[in-house]
Scaffold this motif. Sequence first.
Motif, PDB file in Angstrom:
ATOM      1  N   LEU A   1       0.827  -1.205   0.000  1.00  0.00           N
ATOM      2  CA  LEU A   1       0.000   0.000   0.000  1.00  0.00           C
ATOM      3  C   LEU A   1       0.862   1.257   0.000  1.00  0.00           C
ATOM      4  CD1 LEU A   1      -2.873   1.236   0.238  1.00  0.00           C
ATOM      5  CD2 LEU A   1      -2.475   1.250   2.701  1.00  0.00           C
ATOM      6  N   LEU A   2       1.917   1.282   0.800  1.00  0.00           N
ATOM      7  CA  LEU A   2       2.791   2.458   0.837  1.00  0.00           C
ATOM      8  C   LEU A   2       3.539   2.647  -0.486  1.00  0.00           C
ATOM      9  CD1 LEU A   2       4.181   2.303   4.450  1.00  0.00           C
ATOM     10  CD2 LEU A   2       2.890   4.170   3.431  1.00  0.00           C
ATOM     11  N   LEU A   3       3.944   1.558  -1.119  1.00  0.00           N
ATOM     12  CA  LEU A   3       4.568   1.681  -2.437  1.00  0.00           C
ATOM     13  C   LEU A   3       3.574   2.194  -3.467  1.00  0.00           C
ATOM     14  CD1 LEU A   3       6.830  -1.482  -2.675  1.00  0.00           C
ATOM     15  CD2 LEU A   3       7.527   0.896  -2.395  1.00  0.00           C
ATOM     16  N   ALA A   4       2.334   1.749  -3.378  1.00  0.00           N
ATOM     17  CA  ALA A   4       1.301   2.250  -4.288  1.00  0.00           C
ATOM     18  C   ALA A   4       1.043   3.740  -4.065  1.00  0.00           C
ATOM     19  CB  ALA A   4       0.016   1.455  -4.121  1.00  0.00           C
ATOM     20  N   VAL A   5       1.043   4.159  -2.803  1.00  0.00           N
ATOM     21  CA  VAL A   5       0.863   5.588  -2.488  1.00  0.00           C
ATOM     22  C   VAL A   5       2.022   6.402  -3.042  1.00  0.00           C
ATOM     23  CG1 VAL A   5       0.822   7.252  -0.583  1.00  0.00           C
ATOM     24  CG2 VAL A   5      -0.617   5.222  -0.492  1.00  0.00           C
ATOM     25  N   ALA A   6       3.241   5.889  -2.899  1.00  0.00           N
ATOM     26  CA  ALA A   6       4.411   6.603  -3.415  1.00  0.00           C
ATOM     27  C   ALA A   6       4.344   6.730  -4.932  1.00  0.00           C
ATOM     28  CB  ALA A   6       5.694   5.896  -2.996  1.00  0.00           C
TER      29      ALA A   6
END
Length: 63
Positions: free
Chosen positions: A8-13
């Motif tokens: 999820l954090l990689l997708a947000v980035a």
Amino acid sequence: MNVYAGILLLAVALFLIWVGRPDKAGVHRKFLRFNAALVLYPPLVLSCFAFGVVAIISSWPGK
């Protein structure tokens, strides 16, 4: 759980990178035109990317 948070954090980035790109004329979006965006936006993107990678690596099996 950490794998999902990391993804999820990689997708947000990646989403923040995609949103922050200028258009074909080279004009940035309105929220990136103020001076504080140069100080706040890159660390936000980098921290999301770094925490995402760390979350995925920390949950890697076979420790």
